[in-house]
Design a protein around this motif. Structure first.
Motif, short mmCIF file in Angstrom:
data_model
loop_
_atom_site.label_atom_id
_atom_site.label_comp_id
_atom_site.label_asym_id
_atom_site.label_seq_id
_atom_site.Cartn_x
_atom_site.Cartn_y
_atom_site.Cartn_z
N GLU A 152 0.83 -1.20 0.00
CA GLU A 152 0.00 0.00 0.00
C GLU A 152 0.87 1.26 0.00
O GLU A 152 0.54 2.25 -0.66
CB GLU A 152 -0.91 0.01 1.23
N VAL A 153 1.97 1.22 0.73
CA VAL A 153 2.90 2.34 0.73
C VAL A 153 3.58 2.47 -0.63
O VAL A 153 3.74 3.57 -1.17
CB VAL A 153 3.97 2.16 1.84
N GLY A 163 3.07 10.81 -10.92
CA GLY A 163 1.93 11.67 -11.19
C GLY A 163 0.75 10.91 -11.77
O GLY A 163 -0.22 11.51 -12.24
N VAL A 164 0.80 9.58 -11.74
CA VAL A 164 -0.29 8.75 -12.25
C VAL A 164 -1.27 8.48 -11.10
O VAL A 164 -0.85 8.15 -9.99
CB VAL A 164 0.25 7.42 -12.81
N ASN A 165 -2.56 8.61 -11.37
CA ASN A 165 -3.58 8.34 -10.35
C ASN A 165 -3.36 6.94 -9.78
O ASN A 165 -3.22 5.96 -10.52
CB ASN A 165 -4.97 8.44 -11.00
N LEU A 170 -3.43 0.59 -9.16
CA LEU A 170 -4.06 -0.51 -8.42
C LEU A 170 -4.87 -1.42 -9.34
O LEU A 170 -4.88 -2.64 -9.16
CB LEU A 170 -4.95 0.05 -7.31
N TYR A 171 -5.55 -0.82 -10.35
CA TYR A 171 -6.35 -1.63 -11.27
C TYR A 171 -5.50 -2.20 -12.42
O TYR A 171 -5.95 -3.10 -13.14
CB TYR A 171 -7.49 -0.79 -11.86
N GLY A 172 -4.27 -1.65 -12.57
CA GLY A 172 -3.41 -2.12 -13.66
C GLY A 172 -3.89 -1.69 -15.03
O GLY A 172 -3.56 -2.32 -16.04
N VAL A 173 -4.69 -0.62 -15.09
CA VAL A 173 -5.21 -0.11 -16.37
C VAL A 173 -4.73 1.33 -16.52
O VAL A 173 -5.09 2.20 -15.73
CB VAL A 173 -6.75 -0.17 -16.41
N TYR A 174 -3.93 1.57 -17.55
CA TYR A 174 -3.27 2.86 -17.70
C TYR A 174 -3.76 3.62 -18.93
O TYR A 174 -4.08 3.01 -19.96
CB TYR A 174 -1.76 2.67 -17.81
N ALA A 175 -3.79 4.94 -18.80
CA ALA A 175 -4.03 5.80 -19.96
C ALA A 175 -2.72 5.89 -20.75
O ALA A 175 -1.67 5.42 -20.31
CB ALA A 175 -4.49 7.18 -19.50
N SER A 176 -2.79 6.53 -21.89
CA SER A 176 -1.63 6.62 -22.78
C SER A 176 -0.44 7.29 -22.06
O SER A 176 -0.59 8.38 -21.50
CB SER A 176 -1.99 7.44 -24.03
N GLY A 177 0.70 6.64 -22.05
CA GLY A 177 1.93 7.20 -21.48
C GLY A 177 2.09 7.00 -19.99
O GLY A 177 3.17 7.22 -19.44
N GLU A 178 1.02 6.57 -19.32
CA GLU A 178 1.08 6.46 -17.86
C GLU A 178 1.97 5.31 -17.40
O GLU A 178 2.74 5.45 -16.44
CB GLU A 178 -0.32 6.33 -17.27
N GLU A 179 1.85 4.17 -18.06
CA GLU A 179 2.65 3.02 -17.61
C GLU A 179 4.14 3.30 -17.79
O GLU A 179 4.95 2.88 -16.94
CB GLU A 179 2.25 1.77 -18.39
N GLU A 180 4.49 4.02 -18.84
CA GLU A 180 5.90 4.39 -19.04
C GLU A 180 6.41 5.27 -17.90
O GLU A 180 7.55 5.14 -17.45
CB GLU A 180 6.08 5.11 -20.38
N ARG A 181 5.53 6.17 -17.43
CA ARG A 181 5.92 7.03 -16.30
C ARG A 181 6.09 6.23 -15.02
O ARG A 181 7.01 6.47 -14.23
CB ARG A 181 4.88 8.14 -16.11
N VAL A 182 5.23 5.26 -14.80
CA VAL A 182 5.35 4.39 -13.62
C VAL A 182 6.64 3.57 -13.70
O VAL A 182 7.36 3.42 -12.71
CB VAL A 182 4.12 3.47 -13.47
N ASP A 183 6.95 3.06 -14.89
CA ASP A 183 8.19 2.31 -15.07
C ASP A 183 9.41 3.21 -14.82
O ASP A 183 10.41 2.76 -14.24
CB ASP A 183 8.27 1.73 -16.49
N ALA A 184 9.32 4.47 -15.24
CA ALA A 184 10.41 5.41 -15.00
C ALA A 184 10.56 5.69 -13.50
O ALA A 184 11.68 5.84 -12.99
CB ALA A 184 10.16 6.71 -15.75
N ALA A 185 9.41 5.74 -12.79
CA ALA A 185 9.45 5.94 -11.33
C ALA A 185 10.13 4.75 -10.65
O ALA A 185 10.93 4.92 -9.72
CB ALA A 185 8.04 6.14 -10.79
#
Length: 268
Positions: A152-153, A163-165, A170-185
């Motif tokens: 959860e943390v 900056g991704v909601n 949590l749902y594993g469903v990303y808008a365009s470009g969001e998953e790349e930002r999470v991977d970069a994080a």
């Protein structure tokens, strides 16, 4: 009465000049002056052994050195979230303990984790600029959580940096470009191994001390985020035999965190 009065009148002085100076000073003293000098000695001894740890000095002691020291090393810490808040507290100052309060559900945990991210990771994704920006520090930081599990943390950290909601993560469903930002994080977190998580649902003071001391020794942490001070059964059980009130137990936990901040020069 066996009290040493050699500082007032010393029979063993051989120098006639010093003897005359002492005699003149002695004759100018009243009985009350003599008692005052003796009481001063006794009170200093009593203060030393009765008060214990204390800092006693004149307000002018080292005042010039302090002023020059602050010119070289201002009393500020690494920046936290919120410009107004930063102005008030002057950042995450080491050796200091900050206590934030708020109603249930007002976002205390998320704000705390957000500040931990700002202290531990130098970059985050700025949605207004649509780019990664350098906005934080790179300091070893510990999060101690009593309610949230590790995952959860972690999802809150990913949301804060990318900056991704968090719901999208949590749902594993990303808008365009969001998953790349999470991977970069995730990549940033792996490159800067600065943030550590301890989850302890039923803490007491001794356990918290052990956890913080271990991370100071093992991971060289300089910041601690503790979430949160509450009446856990383990905490109240720690003082069961002493019959300490609940509010006093909470104050003692708060004091223990403050003492650790001072002892190890941490921001808590």
């Amino acid at each position: 009465n066996g009290i040493d009065v050699s500082s007032i009148y010393d029979d063993d002085i051989d120098d006639p000049r010093k003897e005359k100076e002492q005699l003149d000073a002695f004759e100018a003293m009243s009985v009350q002056d003599i008692f005052s000098l003796i009481n001063k000695k006794i009170s200093n001894i009593e203060y030393q052994y009765s008060v214990g740890k204390q800092v006693s000095c004149s307000a002018t002691e080292n005042i010039k050195e302090l002023k020059e020291e602050l010119k070289q090393s201002p009393e500020i810490g690494a920046p936290l979230q919120g410009e107004i808040y930063n102005v008030i507290v002057r950042g995450a100052r080491k050796g200091k303990f900050y206590l934030n309060s708020g109603a249930s559900g007002s976002g205390k945990s998320r704000k705390l984790i957000g500040n931990a991210c700002k202290l531990a990771y130098p970059f985050h994704y700025d949605e207004t600029k649509s780019e990664w920006v350098k906005s934080g520090s790179s300091e070893k930081t510990l999060i101690i959580t009593t309610e949230l599990e590790r995952d959860e943390v972690q999802t809150i950290i990913l949301a804060c940096l990318s900056g991704v909601n968090e719901e999208h993560i949590l749902y594993g469903v990303y808008a365009s470009g969001e998953e790349e930002r999470v991977d970069a994080a995730i990549k940033e977190m792996q490159e800067h191994q600065n943030l550590f998580i301890e989850s302890i649902p039923d803490p007491n003071i001794n356990q918290i001390k052990v956890i913080i001391k271990r991370h100071v020794a093992m991971n060289q942490i300089v910041n601690v985020m503790y979430d949160y001070i509450f009446s856990s059964p383990n905490l109240l059980g720690e003082f069961r035999d002493l019959k300490i009130r609940e509010d006093v137990a909470l104050m003692m936990l708060s004091t223990a965190l403050k003492d650790l901040a001072v002892e190890y020069n941490l921001y808590v």
